[in-house]
Design an enzyme around this catalytic site. Structure first.
Site, PDB file in Angstrom:
ATOM      1  N   SER A   1       0.817  -1.216   0.000  1.00 24.64           N
ATOM      2  CA  SER A   1       0.000   0.000   0.000  1.00 24.64           C
ATOM      3  C   SER A   1       0.851   1.267   0.000  1.00 24.64           C
ATOM      4  CB  SER A   1      -0.878  -0.002   1.253  1.00 24.64           C
ATOM      5  OG  SER A   1      -1.404   1.277   1.491  1.00 24.64           O
TER       6      SER A   1
ATOM      7  N   GLU B   1       0.248   3.582   1.764  1.00 24.24           N
ATOM      8  CA  GLU B   1       0.339   3.991   3.176  1.00 24.24           C
ATOM      9  C   GLU B   1       1.718   3.684   3.759  1.00 24.24           C
ATOM     10  OE1 GLU B   1      -1.878   5.489   5.607  1.00 24.24           O
ATOM     11  OE2 GLU B   1      -2.634   6.216   3.708  1.00 24.24           O
TER      12      GLU B   1
ATOM     13  N   TYR C   1      -1.570   0.351  10.588  1.00 26.39           N
ATOM     14  CA  TYR C   1      -1.845  -0.303   9.301  1.00 26.39           C
ATOM     15  C   TYR C   1      -0.624  -0.192   8.378  1.00 26.39           C
ATOM     16  CZ  TYR C   1      -3.666  -0.832   4.559  1.00 26.39           C
ATOM     17  OH  TYR C   1      -3.846  -1.210   3.253  1.00 26.39           O
TER      18      TYR C   1
HETATM   19  O1  G4F Z   1     -10.427   7.016   2.384  1.00 20.49           O
HETATM   20  P1  G4F Z   1      -9.424   6.863   3.439  1.00 20.49           P
HETATM   21  O2  G4F Z   1      -9.861   6.235   4.716  1.00 20.49           O
HETATM   22  O3  G4F Z   1      -8.221   6.078   2.771  1.00 20.49           O
HETATM   23  P2  G4F Z   1      -6.663   5.931   3.186  1.00 20.49           P
HETATM   24  O4  G4F Z   1      -6.450   6.187   4.623  1.00 20.49           O
HETATM   25  O5  G4F Z   1      -5.879   6.763   2.230  1.00 20.49           O
HETATM   26  O6  G4F Z   1      -6.387   4.385   2.933  1.00 20.49           O
HETATM   27  C1  G4F Z   1      -6.929   3.692   1.814  1.00 20.49           C
HETATM   28  O7  G4F Z   1      -6.006   3.683   0.743  1.00 20.49           O
HETATM   29  C2  G4F Z   1      -4.773   2.999   1.020  1.00 20.49           C
HETATM   30  C3  G4F Z   1      -3.863   3.102  -0.204  1.00 20.49           C
HETATM   31  O8  G4F Z   1      -4.326   2.378  -1.253  1.00 20.49           O
HETATM   32  C4  G4F Z   1      -5.048   1.548   1.410  1.00 20.49           C
HETATM   33  F1  G4F Z   1      -3.893   0.908   1.689  1.00 20.49           F
HETATM   34  C5  G4F Z   1      -5.958   1.531   2.624  1.00 20.49           C
HETATM   35  O9  G4F Z   1      -6.281   0.176   2.938  1.00 20.49           O
HETATM   36  C6  G4F Z   1      -7.235   2.271   2.290  1.00 20.49           C
HETATM   37  O10 G4F Z   1      -7.903   1.577   1.266  1.00 20.49           O
HETATM   38  O11 G4F Z   1      -8.806   8.298   3.815  1.00 20.49           O
HETATM   39  C7  G4F Z   1      -8.263   9.147   2.843  1.00 20.49           C
HETATM   40  C8  G4F Z   1      -7.961  10.508   3.440  1.00 20.49           C
HETATM   41  C9  G4F Z   1      -7.173  10.451   4.765  1.00 20.49           C
HETATM   42  O12 G4F Z   1      -6.186  11.437   4.730  1.00 20.49           O
HETATM   43  C10 G4F Z   1      -8.199  10.782   5.839  1.00 20.49           C
HETATM   44  O13 G4F Z   1      -7.661  11.425   6.986  1.00 20.49           O
HETATM   45  O14 G4F Z   1      -9.204  11.136   3.778  1.00 20.49           O
HETATM   46  C11 G4F Z   1      -9.093  11.734   5.061  1.00 20.49           C
HETATM   47  N1  G4F Z   1     -10.445  11.857   5.623  1.00 20.49           N
HETATM   48  C12 G4F Z   1     -11.049  13.035   5.946  1.00 20.49           C
HETATM   49  N2  G4F Z   1     -12.265  12.809   6.446  1.00 20.49           N
HETATM   50  C13 G4F Z   1     -11.283  10.852   5.931  1.00 20.49           C
HETATM   51  C14 G4F Z   1     -12.435  11.446   6.455  1.00 20.49           C
HETATM   52  N3  G4F Z   1     -11.165   9.500   5.804  1.00 20.49           N
HETATM   53  C15 G4F Z   1     -12.219   8.745   6.198  1.00 20.49           C
HETATM   54  N4  G4F Z   1     -12.132   7.389   6.049  1.00 20.49           N
HETATM   55  N5  G4F Z   1     -13.368   9.286   6.723  1.00 20.49           N
HETATM   56  C16 G4F Z   1     -13.528  10.646   6.876  1.00 20.49           C
HETATM   57  O15 G4F Z   1     -14.559  11.112   7.344  1.00 20.49           O
END
Ligand code: G4F
Length: 306
Positions: free
Chosen positions: A74, A76, A97
């Protein structure tokens, strides 16, 4: 197709499964994959997302099956490393993670070097689609757009709007995973679009596409802000392009349209339709997405899982 049950926490069972099935190719995508959840369940995440990988690799090694192995690494893992990130960028994970994925990355490399396994890492940047889980930010946003239009929701609560991600279209990444295992020799590849946008830009595009002003509907909830954040991810996929002939065909704006259209359709709203048109003209018959997936989402919504 037959679905076998398995558990990444149980090595004997994995060894038996692999010995009995004798697969040609194994795509290891199993994981506790939510970054925020990993802060609440760090030990479980280490066990399933990290140690689960060595259980599978050891099962292949012990059973003597000549299966090719794909590890879902990933972006990440790059965490705080400066963009653009490629195969030579040092890892600096910012979550339990990310740390567990770094372990899985290196144990995959180790089994390749120690035992000659055809074991590869695809270091995938964020890949999204209408099938994305509803607690990940892209789907959370596009689903909220549809629900607001349908009168089922008024506000959307999110965390950090300034994080930048390289968001691509998931089916194209699956194609790349397959290409990685068809290559002459095993190796590791960064896979992403090379385009990076903030969460705020995703909000602007999604709400704007549906004729809404995001500022009227979105509020910040500190519960969604992570203890440590990954600020800026942007892939350099030059190696995948050169060695595998892979290049993404769906850009950020198009991805947003595909996802908003699908979520609107799932609620029986009439979407603007640009997303569906993009898929039809870009992928033609290769792409069965529009009907089959939106029907699945509709069915799930009617069962109360939407
Ligand atoms: O959508 P996210 O939760 O994805 P994140 O953390 O980038 O991880 C995903 O992608 C990775 C790379 O392919 C994978 F390895 C992992 O398993 C997963 O699929 O968050 C994206 C961004 C972050 O910076 C987070 O802080 O969005 C920001 N965010 C802001 N508000 C939020 C929110 N994320 C989530 N989940 N929910 C919110 O309300």
């Amino acid at each position: 197709m037959f679905l076998h049950y398995g558990d990444l926490s149980t090595s004997d069972q994995l060894t038996n499964l692999i010995y009995n099935i004798k697969p040609d190719e194994i795509y290891h995508l199993g994981s506790q994959s939510h970054v925020m959840v990993s802060f609440d369940t760090p030990e479980y995440t280490a066990d399933i997302t990290g140690v689960g990988t060595v259980r599978l690799l050891e099962a292949i090694h012990r059973s003597g099956i000549k299966a090719k192995f794909y590890q879902a690494s990933s972006s990440e893992m790059f965490g705080a490393a400066s963009p653009p990130q490629d195969e030579n960028t040092p890892f600096y994970p910012r979550s339990p993670y990310g740390a567990a994925k770094v372990y899985s990355y290196w144990i995959t490399v180790n089994y390749r070097e120690a035992y000659g396994l055809f074991a590869c890492n695809g270091i995938l940047f964020n890949h999204e689609s209408p099938r994305r889980g509803e607690t990940f930010v892209t789907r959370k946003i596009t689903r909220a757009v549809a629900r607001i239009l349908a009168g089922q929701q008024k506000k959307l609560y999110v965390g950090n709007l300034h994080a930048r991600r390289d968001w691509g279209y998931a089916p194209e990444y699956v194609d790349c995973m397959w290409r990685i295992l068809q290559h002459d020799s095993p190796s590791d590849y960064v896979v992403g679009t090379g385009e990076s946008h903030t969460v705020e830009e995703f909000l602007i595009e999604s709400f704007g596409y549906a004729g809404l002003d995001w500022k009227e509907h979105v509020e910040i909830d500190p519960r969604y802000v992570r203890p440590t954040e990954v600020d800026f991810l942007m892939a350099n996929s030059g190696k995948a392009s050169k060695e595998l002939g892979w290049a993404p065909r769906i850009c950020f704006r198009e991805l947003v349209r595909i996802m908003v259209d699908a979520d609107m359709e799932a609620l029986s709203l009439t979407p603007p339709g640009e997303g569906t048109r993009i898929l039809n003209c870009r992928f033609g018959k290769w792409h069965q997405w529009a009907n089959s997936v939106s029907q699945n989402i509709k069915a799930a919504a009617s069962r109360g899982f939407g």
